[in-house]
Scaffold this motif. Sequence first.
Motif, PDB file in Angstrom:
ATOM      1  N   ILE A 112     -13.704 -11.787   3.825  1.00 19.92           N
ATOM      2  CA  ILE A 112     -12.986 -13.054   3.697  1.00 19.92           C
ATOM      3  C   ILE A 112     -11.742 -13.007   4.576  1.00 19.92           C
ATOM      4  CG2 ILE A 112     -13.826 -13.436   1.335  1.00 19.92           C
ATOM      5  CD1 ILE A 112     -11.053 -12.571   0.317  1.00 19.92           C
ATOM      6  N   THR A 113     -11.142 -14.157   4.799  1.00 14.16           N
ATOM      7  CA  THR A 113      -9.928 -14.218   5.613  1.00 14.16           C
ATOM      8  C   THR A 113      -8.721 -13.763   4.803  1.00 14.16           C
ATOM      9  OG1 THR A 113      -9.407 -16.495   4.976  1.00 14.16           O
ATOM     10  CG2 THR A 113     -10.885 -16.179   6.881  1.00 14.16           C
ATOM     11  N   ALA A 114      -7.656 -13.418   5.508  1.00 13.62           N
ATOM     12  CA  ALA A 114      -6.410 -13.051   4.826  1.00 13.62           C
ATOM     13  C   ALA A 114      -5.881 -14.233   4.017  1.00 13.62           C
ATOM     14  CB  ALA A 114      -5.381 -12.582   5.853  1.00 13.62           C
ATOM     15  N   ALA A 115      -6.071 -15.449   4.545  1.00 14.50           N
ATOM     16  CA  ALA A 115      -5.620 -16.636   3.822  1.00 14.50           C
ATOM     17  C   ALA A 115      -6.363 -16.780   2.497  1.00 14.50           C
ATOM     18  CB  ALA A 115      -5.818 -17.883   4.680  1.00 14.50           C
ATOM     19  N   ARG A 116      -7.667 -16.528   2.517  1.00 14.18           N
ATOM     20  CA  ARG A 116      -8.443 -16.598   1.284  1.00 14.18           C
ATOM     21  C   ARG A 116      -8.013 -15.501   0.306  1.00 14.18           C
ATOM     22  NH1 ARG A 116     -10.292 -18.706  -3.052  1.00 14.18           N
ATOM     23  NH2 ARG A 116     -12.262 -17.847  -3.821  1.00 14.18           N
ATOM     24  N   ALA A 117      -7.685 -14.330   0.817  1.00 17.09           N
ATOM     25  CA  ALA A 117      -7.199 -13.249  -0.044  1.00 17.09           C
ATOM     26  C   ALA A 117      -5.910 -13.665  -0.744  1.00 17.09           C
ATOM     27  CB  ALA A 117      -6.983 -11.985   0.775  1.00 17.09           C
ATOM     28  N   ARG A 118      -5.055 -14.376  -0.022  1.00 16.13           N
ATOM     29  CA  ARG A 118      -3.793 -14.824  -0.632  1.00 16.13           C
ATOM     30  C   ARG A 118      -4.018 -15.927  -1.665  1.00 16.13           C
ATOM     31  NH1 ARG A 118      -2.154 -13.825   4.746  1.00 16.13           N
ATOM     32  NH2 ARG A 118      -2.387 -16.020   5.332  1.00 16.13           N
ATOM     33  N   GLU A 119      -5.110 -16.651  -1.541  1.00 19.48           N
ATOM     34  CA  GLU A 119      -5.462 -17.610  -2.582  1.00 19.48           C
ATOM     35  C   GLU A 119      -5.889 -16.885  -3.852  1.00 19.48           C
ATOM     36  OE1 GLU A 119      -8.494 -20.079  -0.996  1.00 19.48           O
ATOM     37  OE2 GLU A 119      -7.178 -21.138   0.418  1.00 19.48           O
ATOM     38  N   LEU A 120      -6.607 -15.784  -3.684  1.00 18.90           N
ATOM     39  CA  LEU A 120      -7.061 -15.007  -4.832  1.00 18.90           C
ATOM     40  C   LEU A 120      -5.916 -14.268  -5.511  1.00 18.90           C
ATOM     41  CD1 LEU A 120     -10.336 -13.573  -3.249  1.00 18.90           C
ATOM     42  CD2 LEU A 120     -10.198 -15.249  -5.102  1.00 18.90           C
ATOM     43  N   VAL A 121      -4.943 -13.824  -4.723  1.00 20.83           N
ATOM     44  CA  VAL A 121      -3.745 -13.160  -5.254  1.00 20.83           C
ATOM     45  C   VAL A 121      -2.542 -13.879  -4.654  1.00 20.83           C
ATOM     46  CG1 VAL A 121      -2.457 -10.988  -5.420  1.00 20.83           C
ATOM     47  CG2 VAL A 121      -4.946 -10.947  -5.454  1.00 20.83           C
ATOM     48  N   PRO A 122      -1.974 -14.863  -5.358  1.00 17.69           N
ATOM     49  CA  PRO A 122      -0.962 -15.736  -4.766  1.00 17.69           C
ATOM     50  C   PRO A 122       0.261 -15.026  -4.204  1.00 17.69           C
ATOM     51  CG  PRO A 122      -1.783 -16.669  -6.818  1.00 17.69           C
ATOM     52  CD  PRO A 122      -2.363 -15.292  -6.718  1.00 17.69           C
ATOM     53  N   ASP A 123       0.633 -13.896  -4.774  1.00 14.19           N
ATOM     54  CA  ASP A 123       1.835 -13.199  -4.306  1.00 14.19           C
ATOM     55  C   ASP A 123       1.533 -12.079  -3.305  1.00 14.19           C
ATOM     56  OD1 ASP A 123       3.701 -14.755  -5.623  1.00 14.19           O
ATOM     57  OD2 ASP A 123       3.599 -13.586  -7.461  1.00 14.19           O
ATOM     58  N   GLY A 229       2.011   5.843 -10.573  1.00 17.08           N
ATOM     59  CA  GLY A 229       3.257   5.235 -10.994  1.00 17.08           C
ATOM     60  C   GLY A 229       3.003   4.050 -11.913  1.00 17.08           C
ATOM     61  N   TYR A 230       3.778   3.947 -12.982  1.00 19.82           N
ATOM     62  CA  TYR A 230       3.660   2.853 -13.948  1.00 19.82           C
ATOM     63  C   TYR A 230       4.958   2.064 -13.924  1.00 19.82           C
ATOM     64  CZ  TYR A 230      -0.492   5.276 -15.658  1.00 19.82           C
ATOM     65  OH  TYR A 230      -1.726   5.873 -15.738  1.00 19.82           O
ATOM     66  N   THR A 231       4.893   0.814 -13.479  1.00 18.33           N
ATOM     67  CA  THR A 231       6.104   0.025 -13.293  1.00 18.33           C
ATOM     68  C   THR A 231       6.594  -0.595 -14.594  1.00 18.33           C
ATOM     69  OG1 THR A 231       5.083  -2.150 -12.920  1.00 18.33           O
ATOM     70  CG2 THR A 231       5.177  -0.632 -11.021  1.00 18.33           C
ATOM     71  N   ALA A 232       7.859  -0.998 -14.563  1.00 24.02           N
ATOM     72  CA  ALA A 232       8.377  -1.884 -15.594  1.00 24.02           C
ATOM     73  C   ALA A 232       7.755  -3.270 -15.371  1.00 24.02           C
ATOM     74  CB  ALA A 232       9.896  -1.954 -15.489  1.00 24.02           C
ATOM     75  N   PRO A 233       7.814  -4.166 -16.376  1.00 20.18           N
ATOM     76  CA  PRO A 233       7.230  -5.505 -16.213  1.00 20.18           C
ATOM     77  C   PRO A 233       7.804  -6.239 -15.005  1.00 20.18           C
ATOM     78  CG  PRO A 233       7.737  -5.103 -18.520  1.00 20.18           C
ATOM     79  CD  PRO A 233       8.336  -3.968 -17.752  1.00 20.18           C
ATOM     80  N   LEU A 234       6.913  -6.934 -14.276  1.00 20.14           N
ATOM     81  CA  LEU A 234       7.293  -7.629 -13.046  1.00 20.14           C
ATOM     82  C   LEU A 234       6.725  -9.043 -13.040  1.00 20.14           C
ATOM     83  CD1 LEU A 234       6.461  -4.729 -10.578  1.00 20.14           C
ATOM     84  CD2 LEU A 234       8.760  -5.642 -11.001  1.00 20.14           C
ATOM     85  N   PRO A 235       7.495 -10.021 -12.537  1.00 20.02           N
ATOM     86  CA  PRO A 235       6.993 -11.397 -12.452  1.00 20.02           C
ATOM     87  C   PRO A 235       6.198 -11.635 -11.171  1.00 20.02           C
ATOM     88  CG  PRO A 235       9.273 -11.360 -11.761  1.00 20.02           C
ATOM     89  CD  PRO A 235       8.920  -9.936 -12.140  1.00 20.02           C
ATOM     90  N   SER A 236       5.168 -10.837 -10.982  1.00 17.04           N
ATOM     91  CA  SER A 236       4.339 -10.934  -9.781  1.00 17.04           C
ATOM     92  C   SER A 236       2.932 -11.359 -10.177  1.00 17.04           C
ATOM     93  CB  SER A 236       4.290  -9.585  -9.056  1.00 17.04           C
ATOM     94  OG  SER A 236       3.561  -9.681  -7.853  1.00 17.04           O
ATOM     95  N   ARG A 237       2.381 -12.301  -9.428  1.00 19.16           N
ATOM     96  CA  ARG A 237       1.057 -12.835  -9.748  1.00 19.16           C
ATOM     97  C   ARG A 237      -0.019 -11.989  -9.070  1.00 19.16           C
ATOM     98  NH1 ARG A 237       2.138 -18.753  -7.620  1.00 19.16           N
ATOM     99  NH2 ARG A 237       3.220 -17.444  -6.092  1.00 19.16           N
ATOM    100  N   VAL A 238      -0.466 -10.989  -9.797  1.00 23.27           N
ATOM    101  CA  VAL A 238      -1.542 -10.132  -9.298  1.00 23.27           C
ATOM    102  C   VAL A 238      -2.440  -9.767 -10.474  1.00 23.27           C
ATOM    103  CG1 VAL A 238       0.018  -8.137  -9.448  1.00 23.27           C
ATOM    104  CG2 VAL A 238      -2.135  -7.938  -8.202  1.00 23.27           C
ATOM    105  N   GLY A 239      -3.633 -10.321 -10.469  1.00 19.60           N
ATOM    106  CA  GLY A 239      -4.553 -10.077 -11.568  1.00 19.60           C
ATOM    107  C   GLY A 239      -5.796  -9.342 -11.128  1.00 19.60           C
ATOM    108  N   ARG A 240      -5.753  -8.751  -9.916  1.00 17.39           N
ATOM    109  CA  ARG A 240      -6.929  -8.093  -9.366  1.00 17.39           C
ATOM    110  C   ARG A 240      -6.567  -6.684  -8.900  1.00 17.39           C
ATOM    111  NH1 ARG A 240     -10.134 -12.644  -8.958  1.00 17.39           N
ATOM    112  NH2 ARG A 240      -8.982 -14.586  -8.614  1.00 17.39           N
ATOM    113  N   VAL A 241      -7.589  -5.921  -8.576  1.00 25.45           N
ATOM    114  CA  VAL A 241      -7.373  -4.608  -7.994  1.00 25.45           C
ATOM    115  C   VAL A 241      -7.124  -4.780  -6.499  1.00 25.45           C
ATOM    116  CG1 VAL A 241      -8.366  -2.319  -7.584  1.00 25.45           C
ATOM    117  CG2 VAL A 241      -8.895  -3.547  -9.705  1.00 25.45           C
TER     118      VAL A 241
END
Length: 386
Positions: A112-123, A229-241
């Motif tokens: 897929i394109t990089a643009a489509r990847a950014r649609e799947l993971v907005p941030d 590494g296990y982060t503290a909670p973050l307001p980042s929109r990432v729901g995929r691997v």
Amino acid sequence: MRTAVVGLGVIGASVARSLALAGAEVTVFERTAPAAGTTGTSFAWINSHQKNPLAYHELNVAGIAEHQALQEAGGQWFFPSGNLEWAHGAGRERLSAAVDELRDRAYPVEWITAARARELVPDLRTPPEVSEVAWYPQEGYVLPVALLARLWGEARDHGAKLRCPEEVTGITEDGGGARVALASGAAEHFDTAVLATGRWTEALAGRSGMALPMADPDAAGSATVGLLGYTAPLPSRVGRVLTTPELNVRPEGGGRLVVQGLDLDGDADPADVPPADGTHARELCTRLRNLLAGTEGAYLESLRVGRRSMPADGRTAAGFSASGAVYAIATHSGITLGPLLGRLAAEEIVAGKESALLAQFRPARFSGVDKDSLAPLTPARFAGQQ
């Protein structure tokens, strides 16, 4: 049938569940605490990437399907969110070859394109030079302790009992069954005993008369160790691997992320765990900020050294000892394969139903083999390898 299961990680819980569902009387012995071994330090990416030979790929594909089927029956631990991967420089050729191999195996993957990847993971922040991204829609991740709770909870519901803390020091054949010796000096008889002891498998299997050599889980910088590494909670929109040249990322729940830089794993040493605010932690956080928006001010709540449970030849092992009194399971892909291996093992133990999926993975392959003659395992240093 009275069965003993030694170890309460994902593998042990899965075996206990399947045995209990099959009507066996199950007792689980755990030396310290549930999830105290590899289960508690796993990137927990569900996939069949670069899993060779073909039989191992097919085993992992079946493992993914087992998660899907089990989750349909209730619970939420498996998130089939998909995985995004790209590469730089010479890595592009390596990634392209891996994608071609998976396509030949009818494994779901597309460019897929990089643009489509950014649609799947907005941030997502893709580097300017990245124009194509490999997208694996049926992959995902697991929350390991939630999976353990699902498996062990159902095992308990069907009568499985836990003895913890209780250390098993040896298992020997005893009148057609298994004599389980305990650190307390006591011993108990079972029809069968199952070793689900992860990186501690070699010693206990050896004391049971079974050769199952394991790669050294304490060797610094080796294939068996890695930094997580296990982060503290973050307001980042990432729901995929995300599996990228700089950083692998998966959600951990509650806004937390698990991050891994494979090139940094050469510094992983179980005897010298880096601090959560040290050089390695800062580097992981810098890479995270470069990869995802919404991660400004990111820091790690913990930095752990994961230790993989790897048979010495790098391949899963599952099967009986020569006497048939002991059944052992050891695998690097414990999260992906856990529910499947538990079911297959129970079918072999209770019903005598041999699994064709396990035919190439029997521990008997180590009989008479000098561990020192086996080639050293190559550490994973590129995205998609682990």
